[in-house]
Design a protein around this motif. Sequence first.
Motif, PDB file in Angstrom:
ATOM      1  N   PHE A 145       0.839  -1.196   0.000  1.00  0.00           N
ATOM      2  CA  PHE A 145       0.000   0.000   0.000  1.00  0.00           C
ATOM      3  C   PHE A 145       0.874   1.246   0.000  1.00  0.00           C
ATOM      4  CE2 PHE A 145      -2.211   3.523   1.936  1.00  0.00           C
ATOM      5  CZ  PHE A 145      -3.451   3.485   1.310  1.00  0.00           C
ATOM      6  N   LEU A 146       0.511   2.184  -0.849  1.00  0.00           N
ATOM      7  CA  LEU A 146       1.223   3.451  -0.893  1.00  0.00           C
ATOM      8  C   LEU A 146       0.260   4.592  -0.562  1.00  0.00           C
ATOM      9  CD1 LEU A 146       3.545   5.385  -1.656  1.00  0.00           C
ATOM     10  CD2 LEU A 146       2.894   5.092  -4.062  1.00  0.00           C
ATOM     11  N   ALA A 147       0.548   5.316   0.511  1.00  0.00           N
ATOM     12  CA  ALA A 147      -0.203   6.546   0.795  1.00  0.00           C
ATOM     13  C   ALA A 147       0.514   7.657   0.047  1.00  0.00           C
ATOM     14  CB  ALA A 147      -0.218   6.818   2.294  1.00  0.00           C
ATOM     15  N   PHE A 148      -0.198   8.258  -0.918  1.00  0.00           N
ATOM     16  CA  PHE A 148       0.456   9.172  -1.851  1.00  0.00           C
ATOM     17  C   PHE A 148       0.803  10.525  -1.239  1.00  0.00           C
ATOM     18  CE2 PHE A 148      -1.366   6.088  -4.620  1.00  0.00           C
ATOM     19  CZ  PHE A 148      -0.647   6.128  -5.810  1.00  0.00           C
ATOM     20  N   GLN A 188      -7.893   4.655   3.831  1.00  0.00           N
ATOM     21  CA  GLN A 188      -7.776   3.539   2.908  1.00  0.00           C
ATOM     22  C   GLN A 188      -6.804   2.500   3.435  1.00  0.00           C
ATOM     23  OE1 GLN A 188      -7.591   4.678  -1.303  1.00  0.00           O
ATOM     24  NE2 GLN A 188      -8.118   6.742  -0.674  1.00  0.00           N
ATOM     25  N   ASN A 231      -7.792  10.765   4.055  1.00  0.00           N
ATOM     26  CA  ASN A 231      -8.427   9.776   3.191  1.00  0.00           C
ATOM     27  C   ASN A 231      -7.442   8.653   2.845  1.00  0.00           C
ATOM     28  OD1 ASN A 231     -10.389   8.573   1.639  1.00  0.00           O
ATOM     29  ND2 ASN A 231     -10.189   9.973  -0.096  1.00  0.00           N
ATOM     30  N   GLU A 232      -6.172   8.996   2.712  1.00  0.00           N
ATOM     31  CA  GLU A 232      -5.159   7.974   2.448  1.00  0.00           C
ATOM     32  C   GLU A 232      -5.025   7.029   3.641  1.00  0.00           C
ATOM     33  OE1 GLU A 232      -4.992   8.731  -0.987  1.00  0.00           O
ATOM     34  OE2 GLU A 232      -3.016   7.864  -0.719  1.00  0.00           O
ATOM     35  N   PHE A 238     -15.733   4.046  -4.535  1.00  0.00           N
ATOM     36  CA  PHE A 238     -14.348   3.754  -4.916  1.00  0.00           C
ATOM     37  C   PHE A 238     -13.725   2.738  -3.958  1.00  0.00           C
ATOM     38  CE2 PHE A 238      -9.797   4.860  -4.477  1.00  0.00           C
ATOM     39  CZ  PHE A 238      -9.380   4.567  -5.750  1.00  0.00           C
ATOM     40  N   PHE A 243      -7.830  -1.342   3.975  1.00  0.00           N
ATOM     41  CA  PHE A 243      -7.271  -2.430   3.162  1.00  0.00           C
ATOM     42  C   PHE A 243      -6.373  -3.366   3.976  1.00  0.00           C
ATOM     43  CE2 PHE A 243      -7.569   0.717  -0.613  1.00  0.00           C
ATOM     44  CZ  PHE A 243      -8.900   0.386  -0.801  1.00  0.00           C
ATOM     45  N   VAL A 271     -14.102  11.184  -4.959  1.00  0.00           N
ATOM     46  CA  VAL A 271     -12.803  10.842  -4.386  1.00  0.00           C
ATOM     47  C   VAL A 271     -11.868  12.064  -4.409  1.00  0.00           C
ATOM     48  CG1 VAL A 271     -10.734   9.392  -4.598  1.00  0.00           C
ATOM     49  CG2 VAL A 271     -12.996   8.439  -5.129  1.00  0.00           C
ATOM     50  N   ASN A 272     -11.563  12.571  -3.215  1.00  0.00           N
ATOM     51  CA  ASN A 272     -10.642  13.698  -3.026  1.00  0.00           C
ATOM     52  C   ASN A 272     -11.094  15.003  -3.685  1.00  0.00           C
ATOM     53  OD1 ASN A 272      -8.764  12.274  -1.465  1.00  0.00           O
ATOM     54  ND2 ASN A 272      -7.821  11.415  -3.297  1.00  0.00           N
ATOM     55  N   TRP A 327     -16.995   6.335  -1.155  1.00  0.00           N
ATOM     56  CA  TRP A 327     -17.341   5.008  -0.629  1.00  0.00           C
ATOM     57  C   TRP A 327     -17.485   3.989  -1.745  1.00  0.00           C
ATOM     58  CZ3 TRP A 327     -21.470   1.645  -0.942  1.00  0.00           C
ATOM     59  CH2 TRP A 327     -22.645   2.131  -1.531  1.00  0.00           C
ATOM     60  N   PRO A 333      -2.336  12.846  -3.474  1.00  0.00           N
ATOM     61  CA  PRO A 333      -3.463  12.012  -3.913  1.00  0.00           C
ATOM     62  C   PRO A 333      -4.264  12.710  -5.021  1.00  0.00           C
ATOM     63  CG  PRO A 333      -3.433  12.268  -1.508  1.00  0.00           C
ATOM     64  CD  PRO A 333      -2.470  13.262  -2.074  1.00  0.00           C
ATOM     65  N   VAL A 334      -4.743  11.939  -6.005  1.00  0.00           N
ATOM     66  CA  VAL A 334      -5.460  12.532  -7.150  1.00  0.00           C
ATOM     67  C   VAL A 334      -6.952  12.649  -6.862  1.00  0.00           C
ATOM     68  CG1 VAL A 334      -3.821  11.606  -8.807  1.00  0.00           C
ATOM     69  CG2 VAL A 334      -5.886  10.297  -8.238  1.00  0.00           C
ATOM     70  N   GLU A 335      -7.635  13.452  -7.671  1.00  0.00           N
ATOM     71  CA  GLU A 335      -9.092  13.587  -7.557  1.00  0.00           C
ATOM     72  C   GLU A 335      -9.764  12.762  -8.655  1.00  0.00           C
ATOM     73  OE1 GLU A 335     -10.220  17.687  -7.558  1.00  0.00           O
ATOM     74  OE2 GLU A 335      -8.837  18.193  -5.938  1.00  0.00           O
TER      75      GLU A 335
END
Lengths: 499, 251
Positions: free
Chosen positions: B84-87, B161, B157-158, B101, B165, B145-146, B99, B90-92
């Motif tokens: 898992f990568l928390a960016f 997730q 939000n990251e 997504f 996960f 999302v974002n 939810w 993060p993109v929109e």
Amino acid sequence: MVAAVKDTADRVRSIDVDQYRYGFETLIESEKSPKGLSEDTVRFISAKKNEPAWMLEWRLEAYRRWLTMTEPTWARVNYPKIDYQDIYYYAAPKPKKTLSSIDEIDPEILKTYEKLGIPLREVAILEGVEPPPGGEPSANRKIAVDAVFDSVSVATTFQKELKAAGVIFMPISEAIREHPELVKQYLGSVVPTSDNYFATLNSAVFSDGSFVYVPPGVRCPMELSTYFRINERNTGQFERTLIIADKGSYVSYLEGCTAPQRDENQLHAAVVELVALDDAEIKYSTVQNWYPGNSEGLGGIYNFVTKRGDCLGNHSKISWTQVETGSAITWKYPSCILRGDNSRGEFYSIAISNGHQQVDSGTKMIHFGKNTSSRIISKGIAAGKSQSTYRGLVTAHRKATGARNYTACDSLLIGDKCGAHTVPYVEAKNSSATFEHEATTSKISEDVLFYCTQRGLSQEESVGLVVNGFVKDVLQQLPMEFAVEAQKLISISLEGSVG
Amino acid sequence: MTALLEVKDLKVRVEEREILHGLTLTVNPGEVHAIMGPNGSGKSTLSHVIAGKPGYEVTDGQILFRGEDLLEMEPDERAAKGVFLAFQYPVEIPGVTTWNFLHTALNAQRKARGQSQLSSPEFLKKVREVAKSLNIPQDMLKRGVNVGFSGGEKKRNEILQMALFEPAVCILDEMDSGLDIDALRIAADGVNALRSPERAMVVITHYQRLLNYIVPDFVHVMSRGRVVKSGGKDLALELEASGYTQFDDAA
Ligand SMILES: Nc1ncnc2c1ncn2[C@@H]1O[C@H](COP(=O)(O)OP(=O)(O)OP(=O)(O)O)[C@@H](O)[C@H]1O
Ligand SMILES: [Mg+2]
């Protein structure tokens, strides 16, 4: 929504790139007109339909007019010259005998519609369909279906229930005989026989289509639907639809289309006319999935369609919603003439092109009445080597004081071999009109795809999700069962577009 | 014991330019590693290559995850395996509710692992619990999302997730940037709650402050595409005092 997205993704995986799932052919005997177009062809069709003399005259006049016209070239589409003498203008499944109920329809045709997922049996068909985003779950909703196979209507379901409500829903060929006064009054009143090359051709040779009349004050008790299927080889399909919503009535009408997979191109030139009287509302939705051709650009339907609605009455409303995923070439501009004061026109469109598809589509909103309003939301998605053009016209006439329009055209590009174009024309002849136009073009970025895949979605699931997000505003306008189908179609049509 | 994540002598090029020049990092289950280093030293590049972002050319070296060659896997396969990568950025994704997504992604991962799919009610229950524990308001889940999220909300939000996960290796790329003090503490608590003997964390940060909340077992200093120094948590304090200039010659 989630299940639907998942389902979409599963389907995408289960289907090979380049495989059109409606591409099968039905083997039935059929009866065709002689090849080519002449006055005799027109007479042949009219005779097949047992038409009254006035109808034949109407057709012949259109035919003579057509001979003087030339094919339009202004759209941003390229295709080889069509040989109008190399087409059959009429093909009908050979009837075994006169049909008196659905059970007597050729079982091969029934099977075809079953394969397409179109129920011709009179049952409530919507159990277990998940509502679209924001949609209401369905409780015993029904859809009456008119199925047009090549040139003729083979079944119209739920006749009795509709009759009880006073709604007329029948093949137009029957309406010409049974309701000549309504047909005479409105046929060609919105799209005149002289309107444009393809509409004029249609007026001469149309073979069938649907007719709807909703009496004053009646809210049509179910969704009405027509399913068009081209089956025969070298056959054009020229259906004609006429919908009249009398004062204070409401009707929602759905149209779906598929065709077998063939190497040659087939011509489809339909005309749809809508008439809304005072306080009436017509909602017309299309999921168009004619065969788009293969990955080399071979075959596919040429879809040259004229659709127009006349908001004739005050406070009337017509809304067009379309999801266009099929056809090799799409030439289509569902429009509204806002004649009545305070009338409203809406156009919601998702046009998806992939492979070698060419789409030139949009709408016209013609404001004549006072305080008329219109709204245009167009979402174009181009992938592969396809080209997608939005072409729109918004005009306000001198008397259309207080006219308002809002237009938003968004294009999404997938890959770098496709193109999206926006051609908006705006014309206000009075100073009180307010027109707003917004347009965006974007790409699905690497970063967005990576973000989605990092969370466990495959490339195709990611594209599907982003695209479904992009078209959400329009999908929400569709009746729910169509929204679910449309969502699946969108993903399927975009498969193979990344990576 | 096999290491959870092993980066061996990794060389990476982007557009003809080498950015990582032979980087080695071994992460065992239960460990928390912090990576520090000046701007442009290659920290995000490393995290992207581990997660499988296209556009990077690995010219030499290996990345193993539980002994398996990670570089052979698509990004979604890596995610399903537990990477898992928390960016950092993060993109929109407009029109896709958070939810939806999360539900779609979680079920995709579960499917890849041969686990059952979560129904909407099951998922909702789970995501609500996680959101609550991280002090994330419910209506954030209903938004795209974002889309329109503040910098801090995106970061939260990251973390949401990540908690949802339950990955095996969490790479957090500057999760502290853009968070106010309270949000930082909550996010760090969320990360700490996920610490377990099976799970490992790689925390990329510029600031020692974060490491007061998430206390690392190891600290690595990156400079110009290499790990130039490794040590215990005190190394971070040292850096805070002396800065990175001391490593310039080493690179
Ligand atoms: N796509 C790219 N094209 C060209 N150069 C790139 C690309 N991606 C990264 N780089 C370069 O690689 C180097 C390392 O970048 P990276 O983002 O990994 O640094 P970082 O350590 O994460 O920095 P920061 O602390 O500022 O986040 C930088 O010089 C950057 O400009
Ligand atoms: Mg970085």
